[in-house]
Design a protein around this motif. Structure first.
Motif, PDB file in Angstrom:
ATOM      1  N   THR A 147       1.238  -1.327  -0.161  1.00 42.29           N
ATOM      2  CA  THR A 147      -0.090   0.039   0.166  1.00 42.29           C
ATOM      3  C   THR A 147       1.048   1.577  -0.414  1.00 42.29           C
ATOM      4  OG1 THR A 147      -0.028   0.311   2.143  1.00 42.29           O
ATOM      5  CG2 THR A 147      -1.569  -0.324   1.360  1.00 42.29           C
ATOM      6  N   PRO A 148       0.109   2.141  -0.079  1.00 42.39           N
ATOM      7  CA  PRO A 148       1.340   3.693   0.309  1.00 42.39           C
ATOM      8  C   PRO A 148       1.705   3.903   1.421  1.00 42.39           C
ATOM      9  CG  PRO A 148      -1.161   4.801  -0.840  1.00 42.39           C
ATOM     10  CD  PRO A 148      -0.934   3.241  -0.688  1.00 42.39           C
ATOM     11  N   GLN A 149       0.928   2.910   2.451  1.00 40.49           N
ATOM     12  CA  GLN A 149       1.818   3.871   3.382  1.00 40.49           C
ATOM     13  C   GLN A 149       3.132   1.902   3.677  1.00 40.49           C
ATOM     14  OE1 GLN A 149      -1.000   2.224   7.011  1.00 40.49           O
ATOM     15  NE2 GLN A 149       0.829   2.468   8.192  1.00 40.49           N
ATOM     16  N   ASP A 177       4.684   0.906   0.962  1.00 38.60           N
ATOM     17  CA  ASP A 177       6.119   1.535   0.321  1.00 38.60           C
ATOM     18  C   ASP A 177       6.727   2.212   0.898  1.00 38.60           C
ATOM     19  OD1 ASP A 177       6.690   1.720  -1.964  1.00 38.60           O
ATOM     20  OD2 ASP A 177       6.285   3.601  -2.648  1.00 38.60           O
ATOM     21  N   ALA A 178       6.319   3.170   1.250  1.00 41.42           N
ATOM     22  CA  ALA A 178       6.304   4.866   2.617  1.00 41.42           C
ATOM     23  C   ALA A 178       7.352   3.754   2.987  1.00 41.42           C
ATOM     24  CB  ALA A 178       5.733   5.448   2.864  1.00 41.42           C
TER      25      ALA A 178
END
Length: 148
Positions: free
Chosen positions: A99-101, A103-104
């Motif tokens: 998810t974007p989270q 990936d971060a």
């Protein structure tokens, strides 16, 4: 000392060095994972997910059984770091995606893993040579890496 004895001692010493390096790397991963609220296996999973992949592909990269990878992915999915998506060509399989989270957090993890890495004392050409030698050594007599 006979030649086989010398070879046995050299192999034992080499195996000890490889084992020691593996332990240092595992401890390094564990320490960095804790900083991000992850377990070491969760950190390894995040490190290994470089793009959409199946559970089996992730398990192979993690050198573990698919059931172990499933348990780890379940925990990462609960934290909304990974999502299971339909596989584009296999209706029975799911693709794992960050998810974007996720990936971060993976980017933070990679930066932490780079800091004071057990391999930091090696130059890039030395790392390349070590990788090539270990790949050859693990390929076995057939020239292919063993299945995990």
């Amino acid at each position: 000392m006979t030649n086989p004895e010398a070879q046995a001692i050299a192999e034992r010493e080499l195996c000890g060095l490889i084992n020691g390096m593996a332990q240092q790397i595992a401890e390094h991963v564990r320490q960095r994972a804790v900083k991000l609220g992850l377990t070491a296996p969760q950190a390894v999973a995040l490190r290994e997910i470089t793009g959409p992949m199946t559970m089996r592909e992730l398990a192979e990269r993690m050198s573990c059984e698919p059931s172990n990878a499933t348990f780890i992915v379940d925990k990462l999915e609960q934290r909304e770091l990974i999502e299971r998506c339909p596989h584009p060509s296999d209706r029975r399989a799911k693709h794992l995606k960050l998810t974007p989270q996720g990936d971060a957090l993976r980017e933070q993890l990679l930066a932490l893993l780079h800091e004071e890495s057990p391999l930091a004392g090696l130059t890039q050409p030395e790392r390349d040579t070590l990788q090539q030698l270990l790949a050859r050594a693990t390929a076995g007599p057939t020239g292919h890496a063993p299945d995990n």
